[in-house]
Write a protein that holds these residues in place. Structure first.
Motif, PDB file in Angstrom:
ATOM      1  N   LYS A   1      -6.087   0.680   5.128  1.00  0.00           N
ATOM      2  CA  LYS A   1      -5.139   0.768   6.247  1.00  0.00           C
ATOM      3  C   LYS A   1      -5.755   1.531   7.386  1.00  0.00           C
TER       4      LYS A   1
ATOM      5  N   ALA B   1      -6.618   0.582   0.192  1.00  0.00           N
ATOM      6  CA  ALA B   1      -5.997  -0.538   0.901  1.00  0.00           C
ATOM      7  C   ALA B   1      -6.641  -0.827   2.236  1.00  0.00           C
TER       8      ALA B   1
ATOM      9  N   ALA C   1       0.840  -1.200   0.000  1.00  0.00           N
ATOM     10  CA  ALA C   1       0.000   0.000   0.000  1.00  0.00           C
ATOM     11  C   ALA C   1       0.874   1.247   0.000  1.00  0.00           C
TER      12      ALA C   1
ATOM     13  N   TYR D   1      -3.638   3.679  -1.129  1.00  0.00           N
ATOM     14  CA  TYR D   1      -3.955   2.891  -2.314  1.00  0.00           C
ATOM     15  C   TYR D   1      -3.258   1.534  -2.225  1.00  0.00           C
ATOM     16  N   ARG D   2      -3.959   0.518  -2.686  1.00  0.00           N
ATOM     17  CA  ARG D   2      -3.404  -0.835  -2.730  1.00  0.00           C
ATOM     18  C   ARG D   2      -2.425  -0.928  -3.888  1.00  0.00           C
TER      19      ARG D   2
END
Length: 152
Positions: free
Chosen positions: A152, A150, A104, A118-119
């Motif tokens: 997180k 993502a 990520a 973002y993944r």
């Protein structure tokens, strides 16, 4: 005939001049910050020297370890929908990112579409220095294919 790679901004300016039938002076062409004709510079290969990064990029490995990459660490940073491009000197790349797999990335802007990490789907890095290279030092070009959030 020599070839000179041009960035998107330069191509756009040249196209507008052609559409208007304008014949630019040498001074105007040099003001586009492209290298002199026939020889490509680092800027020609990787675009603008740096994009404005108000804060560091934050990359995460699978185990949650954070790796920060700041404005002073990169020679070039570009974000296009779905892709991140970085150019870094080899020694800085080895200190900051190294040969790890990242899952990520948090982009450096405050806007609503950048609030979530973002993944990272795919990543690649390659050294671009050889005897005939126009780069001033060993550079590593990094490419990250990103998608969605993502979480997180």
């Amino acid at each position: 005939m020599s070839r000179c790679p041009l960035d998107d901004k330069t191509v756009g300016v040249l196209q507008s001049w052609v559409k208007r039938g304008r014949n630019p002076s040498k001074k105007e062409l040099y003001a586009l910050h492209q290298s002199y004709l026939g020889t490509a510079s680092t800027r020609d290969y990787i675009g603008n020297t740096k994009a404005a990064m108000p804060k560091s990029l934050c990359f995460w490995t699978d185990d949650g370890t954070e790796h920060l990459v700041g404005n002073d660490d990169v020679a070039c940073f570009h974000y296009h929908t779905g892709c991140i491009f970085l150019a870094m000197q080899r020694d800085i790349f080895e200190q900051q990112l190294g040969e790890q797999t990242y899952t990520a990335v948090q982009l450096p802007w405050e806007g609503a579409r950048f609030t979530q990490p973002y993944r990272i789907i795919e990543q690649q890095a390659g050294t671009v220095k050889s005897e005939s290279s126009p780069f001033a030092s060993d550079m590593v070009l990094c490419w990250f294919h990103v998608a969605g959030f993502a979480g997180k």
